[in-house]
Write an enzyme that holds these catalytic residues in place. Structure first.
Site, PDB file in Angstrom:
ATOM      1  N   VAL A   1       0.857  -1.175   0.000  1.00  0.00           N
ATOM      2  CA  VAL A   1       0.000   0.000   0.000  1.00  0.00           C
ATOM      3  C   VAL A   1       0.898   1.231   0.000  1.00  0.00           C
ATOM      4  CG1 VAL A   1      -0.193   0.211   2.521  1.00  0.00           C
ATOM      5  CG2 VAL A   1      -2.016   1.103   1.076  1.00  0.00           C
ATOM      6  N   CYS A   2       0.392   2.311  -0.574  1.00  0.00           N
ATOM      7  CA  CYS A   2       1.096   3.584  -0.595  1.00  0.00           C
ATOM      8  C   CYS A   2       2.450   3.421  -1.289  1.00  0.00           C
ATOM      9  CB  CYS A   2       1.210   4.112   0.841  1.00  0.00           C
ATOM     10  SG  CYS A   2       1.593   5.866   0.984  1.00  0.00           S
TER      11      CYS A   2
END
Length: 258
Positions: free
Chosen positions: A131-132
Site C-alpha cells: 500500500v502507498c
C-alpha cells in the site's frame, strides 16, 4: 457462570460468527493464512494498522517482520515491535505485505538486505502486496517488472523506472500482485485480499464489522479533486524526498537492465 459472564461470552461468540462461518470459526494453526507484514522505520502507521485489523479479524497468522528484533519508530512516533526478524521469518507466506511512508521507503530501497529479503519472500509468496509507497519497495526488489501497479499519487510516475505499468485505481490486481494507493487505500486492499483468499462474504462481514463506509468531509482525496493549488503545495513540501525516491527508483531499474 453468572448472568453477566454468560452475556459477555454470548456477545463474543456472536461477534466471531459475524466474521467467519462456522467452518472457519476456529482455524487450526495448520490451515491459518500466513501473513507477513514488513515493518520499517518511518513507515506510516495507518498503512499498517488498517490492513492488520482486517487480517486479524480473518484470524490469519500475522507476523510483523523487522530487519532486526528491535522496535521501529513510525511516522507518528509510535513504536512497533516485530514479532519476527528477517532471520526467522516464515516462508512461504500466503501474503507478503509492504507498507509505505516515503522517508522510510527511500531508506529501505537503498538497503540491500531489505531489498533482497523482499525479493526472496516475494518470489515464494502466494500474494505479493503493498500500500502507498510500499510499491516502490516491491519495484526495487524486481517484483513489479511487467506488472500493473499503483502507489501514492505523488510517486506513481516512478514505478515505470522499475518496469511496472502504472494504473491510478485505488487497488490494482495483476495476477498475484496487489497494490493499493495512498494510506487509507490499505483498508480497500486488505478487504480485496480477504475476498480473494477467504471469499467475498467473509470480506463483506469484515467490512460491516469495522463499519467501513467512508464519507469524507471534503472532496479532496486526489490531486484532481483537491485542485492544482493544494496539490502543488503538497508536492512542494515533499519535493526533496520525491527526488530521492526518483534516484533510488532509477538506480534499482538500472540493475534490471530496463
Amino acid at each position: 457462570m453468572d448472568r453477566r459472564e454468560f452475556n459477555t461470552t454470548l456477545a463474543a461468540l456472536s461477534l466471531l460468527n459475524l466474521v467467519a462461518p462456522a467452518a472457519m470459526a476456529q482455524p487450526t494453526p495448520s490451515n491459518r493464512l500466513r501473513v507477513g507484514m514488513l515493518i520499517h522505520s518511518d513507515m506510516i502507521l495507518l498503512d499498517l494498522v488498517g490492513p492488520l485489523t482486517v487480517f486479524n479479524i480473518m484470524q490469519a497468522d500475522v507476523q510483523l517482520i523487522g530487519k532486526t528484533a528491535q522496535p521501529v519508530i513510525t511516522d507518528v512516533r509510535v513504536a512497533v515491535a516485530p514479532t519476527v526478524s528477517f532471520d526467522n521469518a516464515p516462508k512461504p507466506l500466503d501474503v507478503l505485505f509492504v507498507p509505505g511512508g516515503l522517508k522510510g521507503t527511500v531508506a529501505a530501497m537503498q538497503d540491500r538486505q531489505t531489498v533482497d529479503f523482499i525479493k526472496e519472500q516475494g518470489n515464494a509468496a502466494r500474494l505479493v502486496t503493498s500500500v502507498c509507497t510500499g510499491s516502490l519497495l516491491l519495484g526495487a526488489a524486481g517484483l513489479l517488472k511487467g506488472y500493473q501497479a499503483t502507489s501514492h499519487w505523488y510517486v506513481l510516475h516512478l514505478l515505470p523506472h522499475m518496469g511496472a505499468v502504472t494504473r491510478t485505481d485505488r487497488v490494482v490486481e495483476d495476477r498475484n500482485r496487489m497494490t493499493g494507493g495512498g494510506v487509507t487505500a490499505g483498508i480497500d486492499l486488505a478487504l480485496t485480499i480477504a475476498a480473494r483468499l477467504a471469499g467475498e462474504d467473509t470480506a463483506k462481514r469484515i467490512q460491516l464489522l469495522i463499519e467501513y463506509d467512508p464519507k469524507p468531509p471534503f472532496n479532496a482525496g486526489s490531486p484532481e479533486q483537491a485542485g492544482q493549488a493544494i496539490a502543488g503545495e503538497v508536492l512542494k513540501r515533499r519535493q526533496e524526498l520525491i527526488r530521492e525516491a526518483e534516484a533510488a527508483a532509477k538506480a534499482a531499474g538500472a540493475t534490471m537492465n530496463l
